[in-house]
Write a protein that holds these residues in place. Structure first.
Motif, PDB file in Angstrom:
ATOM      1  N   PRO A 224       0.851  -1.200   0.000  1.00 29.61           N
ATOM      2  CA  PRO A 224       0.000   0.000   0.000  1.00 29.61           C
ATOM      3  C   PRO A 224       0.881   1.242   0.000  1.00 29.61           C
ATOM      4  CG  PRO A 224      -0.738  -1.584   1.653  1.00 29.61           C
ATOM      5  CD  PRO A 224       0.591  -2.082   1.157  1.00 29.61           C
ATOM      6  N   ILE A 225       0.592   2.180  -0.871  1.00 33.68           N
ATOM      7  CA  ILE A 225       1.486   3.325  -1.014  1.00 33.68           C
ATOM      8  C   ILE A 225       1.517   4.174   0.253  1.00 33.68           C
ATOM      9  CG2 ILE A 225      -0.216   4.909  -2.014  1.00 33.68           C
ATOM     10  CD1 ILE A 225       2.044   5.808  -3.935  1.00 33.68           C
ATOM     11  N   LEU A 226       0.416   4.205   1.009  1.00 30.87           N
ATOM     12  CA  LEU A 226       0.412   4.965   2.260  1.00 30.87           C
ATOM     13  C   LEU A 226       1.420   4.398   3.253  1.00 30.87           C
ATOM     14  CD1 LEU A 226      -3.387   5.715   2.861  1.00 30.87           C
ATOM     15  CD2 LEU A 226      -1.592   7.346   2.266  1.00 30.87           C
ATOM     16  N   LEU A 227       1.595   3.075   3.247  1.00 33.41           N
ATOM     17  CA  LEU A 227       2.583   2.460   4.126  1.00 33.41           C
ATOM     18  C   LEU A 227       3.994   2.906   3.746  1.00 33.41           C
ATOM     19  CD1 LEU A 227       3.257   0.480   6.409  1.00 33.41           C
ATOM     20  CD2 LEU A 227       3.260  -1.361   4.699  1.00 33.41           C
ATOM     21  N   ALA A 228       4.250   2.999   2.444  1.00 37.07           N
ATOM     22  CA  ALA A 228       5.556   3.479   1.984  1.00 37.07           C
ATOM     23  C   ALA A 228       5.775   4.929   2.410  1.00 37.07           C
ATOM     24  CB  ALA A 228       5.653   3.354   0.467  1.00 37.07           C
ATOM     25  N   PHE A 229       4.743   5.767   2.299  1.00 35.61           N
ATOM     26  CA  PHE A 229       4.865   7.170   2.721  1.00 35.61           C
ATOM     27  C   PHE A 229       5.224   7.267   4.202  1.00 35.61           C
ATOM     28  CE2 PHE A 229       1.604   8.676  -0.683  1.00 35.61           C
ATOM     29  CZ  PHE A 229       2.579   8.556  -1.659  1.00 35.61           C
ATOM     30  N   VAL A 230       4.530   6.489   5.017  1.00 36.80           N
ATOM     31  CA  VAL A 230       4.776   6.533   6.456  1.00 36.80           C
ATOM     32  C   VAL A 230       6.203   6.087   6.767  1.00 36.80           C
ATOM     33  CG1 VAL A 230       4.140   5.478   8.671  1.00 36.80           C
ATOM     34  CG2 VAL A 230       2.351   6.280   7.112  1.00 36.80           C
ATOM     35  N   GLY A 231       6.667   5.041   6.100  1.00 33.94           N
ATOM     36  CA  GLY A 231       8.016   4.555   6.343  1.00 33.94           C
ATOM     37  C   GLY A 231       9.074   5.589   5.996  1.00 33.94           C
ATOM     38  N   VAL A 232       8.931   6.239   4.851  1.00 38.80           N
ATOM     39  CA  VAL A 232       9.914   7.251   4.448  1.00 38.80           C
ATOM     40  C   VAL A 232       9.865   8.449   5.395  1.00 38.80           C
ATOM     41  CG1 VAL A 232      10.598   8.846   2.619  1.00 38.80           C
ATOM     42  CG2 VAL A 232       9.886   6.524   2.039  1.00 38.80           C
ATOM     43  N   ALA A 233       8.656   8.878   5.770  1.00 41.60           N
ATOM     44  CA  ALA A 233       8.530  10.016   6.688  1.00 41.60           C
ATOM     45  C   ALA A 233       9.177   9.714   8.033  1.00 41.60           C
ATOM     46  CB  ALA A 233       7.052  10.377   6.878  1.00 41.60           C
ATOM     47  N   PHE A 234       9.070   8.472   8.496  1.00 36.20           N
ATOM     48  CA  PHE A 234       9.699   8.109   9.761  1.00 36.20           C
ATOM     49  C   PHE A 234      11.215   8.247   9.682  1.00 36.20           C
ATOM     50  CE2 PHE A 234      11.703   4.825  12.444  1.00 36.20           C
ATOM     51  CZ  PHE A 234      11.305   5.291  13.689  1.00 36.20           C
ATOM     52  N   PHE A 235      11.816   7.778   8.592  1.00 37.96           N
ATOM     53  CA  PHE A 235      13.262   7.891   8.455  1.00 37.96           C
ATOM     54  C   PHE A 235      13.695   9.351   8.291  1.00 37.96           C
ATOM     55  CE2 PHE A 235      12.998   3.331   7.516  1.00 37.96           C
ATOM     56  CZ  PHE A 235      14.037   2.873   8.320  1.00 37.96           C
ATOM     57  N   LEU A 236      12.859  10.180   7.679  1.00 42.82           N
ATOM     58  CA  LEU A 236      13.159  11.605   7.601  1.00 42.82           C
ATOM     59  C   LEU A 236      13.127  12.244   8.986  1.00 42.82           C
ATOM     60  CD1 LEU A 236      11.126  12.585   4.404  1.00 42.82           C
ATOM     61  CD2 LEU A 236      13.621  12.526   4.640  1.00 42.82           C
ATOM     62  N   TRP A 237      12.188  11.808   9.816  1.00 38.79           N
ATOM     63  CA  TRP A 237      12.133  12.313  11.192  1.00 38.79           C
ATOM     64  C   TRP A 237      13.381  11.905  11.966  1.00 38.79           C
ATOM     65  CZ3 TRP A 237      11.390   9.546  15.913  1.00 38.79           C
ATOM     66  CH2 TRP A 237      11.120  10.361  17.023  1.00 38.79           C
ATOM     67  N   ILE A 238      13.853  10.664  11.749  1.00 38.35           N
ATOM     68  CA  ILE A 238      15.102  10.216  12.374  1.00 38.35           C
ATOM     69  C   ILE A 238      16.265  11.090  11.917  1.00 38.35           C
ATOM     70  CG2 ILE A 238      16.789   8.338  12.496  1.00 38.35           C
ATOM     71  CD1 ILE A 238      14.348   7.765  14.154  1.00 38.35           C
ATOM     72  N   ALA A 239      16.337  11.350  10.608  1.00 40.19           N
ATOM     73  CA  ALA A 239      17.418  12.182  10.073  1.00 40.19           C
ATOM     74  C   ALA A 239      17.353  13.596  10.648  1.00 40.19           C
ATOM     75  CB  ALA A 239      17.334  12.223   8.547  1.00 40.19           C
ATOM     76  N   GLU A 240      16.136  14.113  10.844  1.00 40.13           N
ATOM     77  CA  GLU A 240      15.991  15.445  11.426  1.00 40.13           C
ATOM     78  C   GLU A 240      16.525  15.469  12.856  1.00 40.13           C
ATOM     79  OE1 GLU A 240      12.648  18.898  11.508  1.00 40.13           O
ATOM     80  OE2 GLU A 240      11.965  16.885  12.044  1.00 40.13           O
ATOM     81  N   ASN A 241      16.290  14.422  13.616  1.00 43.07           N
ATOM     82  CA  ASN A 241      16.839  14.346  14.966  1.00 43.07           C
ATOM     83  C   ASN A 241      18.367  14.358  14.940  1.00 43.07           C
ATOM     84  OD1 ASN A 241      14.861  13.907  17.385  1.00 43.07           O
ATOM     85  ND2 ASN A 241      13.933  12.804  15.677  1.00 43.07           N
ATOM     86  N   VAL A 242      18.952  13.642  13.973  1.00 37.90           N
ATOM     87  CA  VAL A 242      20.410  13.641  13.851  1.00 37.90           C
ATOM     88  C   VAL A 242      20.909  15.035  13.479  1.00 37.90           C
ATOM     89  CG1 VAL A 242      22.367  12.687  12.574  1.00 37.90           C
ATOM     90  CG2 VAL A 242      20.467  11.194  13.232  1.00 37.90           C
ATOM     91  N   GLY A 243      20.223  15.691  12.537  1.00 37.68           N
ATOM     92  CA  GLY A 243      20.638  17.019  12.111  1.00 37.68           C
ATOM     93  C   GLY A 243      20.567  18.052  13.225  1.00 37.68           C
ATOM     94  N   THR A 244      19.514  18.022  14.027  1.00 37.01           N
ATOM     95  CA  THR A 244      19.421  18.975  15.137  1.00 37.01           C
ATOM     96  C   THR A 244      20.411  18.643  16.242  1.00 37.01           C
ATOM     97  OG1 THR A 244      17.593  17.698  16.107  1.00 37.01           O
ATOM     98  CG2 THR A 244      17.006  19.557  14.680  1.00 37.01           C
ATOM     99  N   TRP A 245      20.660  17.344  16.456  1.00 30.97           N
ATOM    100  CA  TRP A 245      21.681  16.946  17.438  1.00 30.97           C
ATOM    101  C   TRP A 245      23.059  17.481  17.035  1.00 30.97           C
ATOM    102  CZ3 TRP A 245      25.918  13.680  16.554  1.00 30.97           C
ATOM    103  CH2 TRP A 245      26.651  13.346  17.696  1.00 30.97           C
ATOM    104  N   ALA A 246      23.328  17.482  15.714  1.00 28.45           N
ATOM    105  CA  ALA A 246      24.613  17.988  15.224  1.00 28.45           C
ATOM    106  C   ALA A 246      24.662  19.515  15.206  1.00 28.45           C
ATOM    107  CB  ALA A 246      24.881  17.443  13.818  1.00 28.45           C
ATOM    108  N   GLY A 247      23.535  20.167  15.501  1.00 32.08           N
ATOM    109  CA  GLY A 247      23.515  21.623  15.562  1.00 32.08           C
ATOM    110  C   GLY A 247      23.359  22.311  14.226  1.00 32.08           C
ATOM    111  N   ALA A 248      22.940  21.558  13.184  1.00 32.98           N
ATOM    112  CA  ALA A 248      22.755  22.181  11.876  1.00 32.98           C
ATOM    113  C   ALA A 248      21.642  23.219  11.922  1.00 32.98           C
ATOM    114  CB  ALA A 248      22.437  21.112  10.830  1.00 32.98           C
ATOM    115  N   TRP A 249      20.621  22.977  12.708  1.00 32.34           N
ATOM    116  CA  TRP A 249      19.567  23.942  13.018  1.00 32.34           C
ATOM    117  C   TRP A 249      18.948  23.499  14.335  1.00 32.34           C
ATOM    118  CZ3 TRP A 249      19.010  19.904   9.758  1.00 32.34           C
ATOM    119  CH2 TRP A 249      17.893  19.078   9.939  1.00 32.34           C
TER     120      TRP A 249
END
Length: 306
Positions: A224-249
């Protein structure tokens, strides 16, 4: 004739050819487990390759946050801009990326940077204030972070020969994407419509099923394409946590020290992905599974089950 591999870069062509040869070698006497492990390995490697631009950006952000000297003549933000441009140029020169990705990256730069300028102006998040390569309070490397999402989307379309059953009309998805983008600006002054927009996304895409294959001639799998959307959004949220931890913003709640990005931002990423999806469909039009693929799918999947 199999056309699913058209548009591969030379490296992607070699990877796909290896996966095809290896699968043929295992077709006769290998166990179901070995064939399944090969499919999983190819899927993982291709997903990692699809993320290569975003992964490179994330590595640059972390290294800059941890290792870049505070008193350097070239400030951290400007160094990141130069590094991001260098990575992009190297990928084009080495033919690790095609021209279609470049167009998507340029579009995402414009769309993402415009939103960044507004969001930093109203205080939604902030960057370091020094540096020359910036627009207002936004260093230009921020556009590459949005471009990385577009690069991933284009890559998975071709790497996995994505096809779609009951994909919604492009004009309806474009209208919803435009409303989502507008809401990122207007919710500061008008009622926030994100939950209504999320329901619209679910209504539009709920009937849609995505089919993909890991290699040319391979079995097609359904999701189901909605499942794919949710999965990608979750990994983007993980990446955002890494980016803020590194102080990029940083977000306002992180001013006194790093804290986890709230899950409400996961919803924002899910909605932002809809803009990404629609922009990519202007480059790669969603296609339905062809008749030959439909006939071969069951036979290949039966072979994998044996």
């Amino acid at each position: 004739m199999d056309h699913g591999h058209r548009g591969f870069t030379p490296l992607e062509e070699r990877l796909d050819a290896w996966a095809h040869r290896r699968s043929q070698a295992l077709a006769v006497d290998a166990s179901r487990l070995r064939r399944g492990l090969l499919e999983f390995a190819v899927f993982t490697v291709k997903q990692a390759w699809a993320c290569v631009f975003g992964a490179a950006m994330l590595v640059l952000l972390v290294l800059a946050g941890l290792l870049y000297p505070d008193g350097a003549l070239l400030v951290r933000g400007d160094a990141l801009v130069i590094a991001a441009v260098t990575v992009q140029a190297a990928m084009l020169v080495l033919r690790l990326e095609g021209g279609r990705e470049l167009w998507v990256i340029m579009i995402f730069h414009v769309v993402g940077t415009a939103m960044e300028v507004f969001k930093t102006h109203v205080g939604s998040w902030s960057y370091e204030t020094d540096g020359l390569l910036r627009i207002g309070g936004v260093p230009l490397y921020s556009g590459f972070m949005y471009a990385a999402v577009g690069s991933y989307m284009v890559r998975v379309m071709r790497l996995f020969d994505l096809r779609f059953v009951r994909y919604p009309p492009i004009w309806t998805t474009a209208l919803v994407a435009a409303a989502i983008y507008a809401n990122f600006f207007t919710h500061h002054y008008l009622p926030d419509a994100r939950w209504v927009l999320l329901l619209l996304v679910a209504w539009l895409y709920a009937p849609c099923v995505m089919t993909f294959r890991n290699r040319r001639g391979g079995a097609r799998f359904r999701m189901p394409i909605l499942l794919a959307f949710v999965g990608v959004a979750f990994f983007l949220w993980i990446a955002e946590n890494v980016g803020t931890w590194a102080g990029a913003w940083i977000y306002p709640h992180q001013a006194a020290g790093w804290q986890l990005v709230p899950l409400t931002k996961f919803v924002s990423w899910l909605l932002l992905m809809m803009i990404s999806v629609v922009l990519v469909t202007f480059v790669h039009r969603p296609r339905e599974p062809d008749a030959a693929s439909a006939r071969n799918e069951e036979g290949e999947r039966d072979r994998l089950r044996r």
